[in-house]
Design an enzyme around this catalytic site. Structure first.
Site, PDB file in Angstrom:
ATOM      1  N   ARG A  98       9.089  18.656 -10.378  1.00 32.04           N
ATOM      2  CA  ARG A  98       9.281  19.066  -8.988  1.00 32.04           C
ATOM      3  C   ARG A  98      10.636  19.743  -8.850  1.00 32.04           C
ATOM      4  O   ARG A  98      11.668  19.076  -8.758  1.00 32.04           O
ATOM      5  CB  ARG A  98       9.153  17.845  -8.073  1.00 32.04           C
ATOM      6  CG  ARG A  98       7.844  17.094  -8.326  1.00 32.04           C
ATOM      7  CD  ARG A  98       7.689  15.870  -7.452  1.00 32.04           C
ATOM      8  NE  ARG A  98       7.549  16.252  -6.065  1.00 32.04           N
ATOM      9  CZ  ARG A  98       8.100  15.583  -5.052  1.00 32.04           C
ATOM     10  NH1 ARG A  98       8.840  14.526  -5.286  1.00 32.04           N
ATOM     11  NH2 ARG A  98       7.922  15.985  -3.815  1.00 32.04           N
ATOM     12  N   GLY A 207      -9.153  -1.355  -4.189  1.00 28.17           N
ATOM     13  CA  GLY A 207      -9.865  -0.832  -5.349  1.00 28.17           C
ATOM     14  C   GLY A 207     -11.331  -1.206  -5.307  1.00 28.17           C
ATOM     15  O   GLY A 207     -12.015  -1.046  -4.282  1.00 28.17           O
ATOM     16  N   ASP A 237      -7.018   8.989  -0.907  1.00 28.34           N
ATOM     17  CA  ASP A 237      -6.871  10.084   0.060  1.00 28.34           C
ATOM     18  C   ASP A 237      -8.162  10.275   0.844  1.00 28.34           C
ATOM     19  O   ASP A 237      -8.134  10.562   2.050  1.00 28.34           O
ATOM     20  CB  ASP A 237      -6.499  11.371  -0.663  1.00 28.34           C
ATOM     21  CG  ASP A 237      -5.306  11.190  -1.580  1.00 28.34           C
ATOM     22  OD1 ASP A 237      -4.437  10.355  -1.257  1.00 28.34           O
ATOM     23  OD2 ASP A 237      -5.237  11.875  -2.619  1.00 28.34           O
TER      24      ASP A 237
END
Length: 313
Positions: A98, A207, A237
């Protein structure tokens, strides 16, 4: 309209080890959520950063193709990358590259008109983003938007990052996090600590075991949905997209979120778990079109139902 803030990354997913080969896709936690919401028919404004190289131009074009209204800060640098290696169960191990160094400056009136402002992940932890994100949170509050946060942690937070996260928790209405996030934030009692946070709605994904939501003193837990897992990339997401979509579909926002009924919460949680499971049936975070339309018809209604019944966005 929903406004979402998060990083954009080009995910390079390992295809082979010798020789080393990768498959490139556009990624980023909030971006994945934004793209799914847009595909479901919601107007979405996405706030983020790009560089100035050809990969940045490709990324911007791809985001527009996904139906997003973009508010982008441009850096004199190449596009960030995330190298991803999948284990035998389809869970990703990440190596991030990044290069952005300048302070993030949001465009004027970026959350204007938003009913929801969602943010999180890597971008929200950076020093150079703190001031710009603070401005967005202030503007979102002035708009009366429901503010949602997903830490989506990749490492144990530093003391400075913990302080920043605590400050976020004081300004949000909805906290969505994974059990892994909770263990990193509250190692002594992950679930208990999340339950006692002074936030109207806390949703913890578990999960394979499903998810649990805490609303005041009440808790609603639903099991996971059994599917044949290709990988788990983007599953959280997708869960967030389902959560936000169904809250809006049922007419909930900042003002009435504390009055969310338990039957509605159960329905919302069921839909979010189902959308998360759908993400696990394909490689990568881009949900299969046929499965997404089936989910939409079951949980949101068809397009005519949406046109008649969805509260104005």
């Amino acid at each position: 309209m929903l406004a979402l803030l998060g990083e954009v990354l080009v995910d390079l997913i390992q295809e082979s080890q010798d020789p080393l080969r990768f498959r490139g896709v556009l990624g980023g936690s909030a971006l994945n959520t934004a793209a799914t919401l847009a595909r479901l028919g919601f107007p979405v404004r996405f706030l983020s950063e790009v560089g100035e190289d050809w990969v940045s131009a490709w990324s911007e074009e791809e985001m527009r193709r996904r139906g997003l209204e973009l508010r982008l800060f441009r850096h004199p640098a190449p596009m960030p990358l995330a190298l991803v290696r999948l284990d035998a169960e389809g869970n990703g191990e990440y190596s991030f590259h990044r290069p952005f160094r300048l302070p993030y400056r949001p465009g004027p009136e970026s959350p204007r008109g938003a009913r929801v402002f969602h943010f999180g992940s890597l971008l929200a932890l950076e020093d150079r983003v703190e001031e710009g994100l603070g401005l967005l949170l202030q503007e979102a509050a002035e708009e009366g938007a429901l503010v949602s946060y997903d830490p989506n942690l990749r490492h144990s937070p530093t003391p400075k990052e913990r302080k920043r996260i605590r400050a976020y928790l004081d300004r949000i209405d909805l906290l969505k996090l994974s059990l892994e996030d909770a263990k990193l934030l509250f190692p002594e009692d992950p679930v208990g600590a999340v339950k006692t946070l002074d936030i109207p709605l806390k949703v913890l994904t578990l999960g394979r075991e499903g998810a649990v939501a805490f609303l005041g003193e009440e808790a609603v837990r639903l099991p996971g949905k059994a599917v044949r897992v290709k990988d788990t990339v983007g599953a959280g997401d997708a869960f967030t997209a389902g959560l936000l979509a169904l809250l809006l579909r049922k007419g909930y926002g900042k003002g009435n979120l504390p009055r969310l009924s338990l039957p509605d919460l159960k329905d919302i949680l069921e839909g979010a778990v189902a959308l998360s499971a759908l993400a696990c049936t394909v490689r990568g975070a881009y949900l299969p079109e046929r499965g997404l339309r089936s989910w939409q018809a079951r949980y949101l209604g068809d397009e005519e139902d949406l046109a008649r019944g969805l509260p104005p966005l």
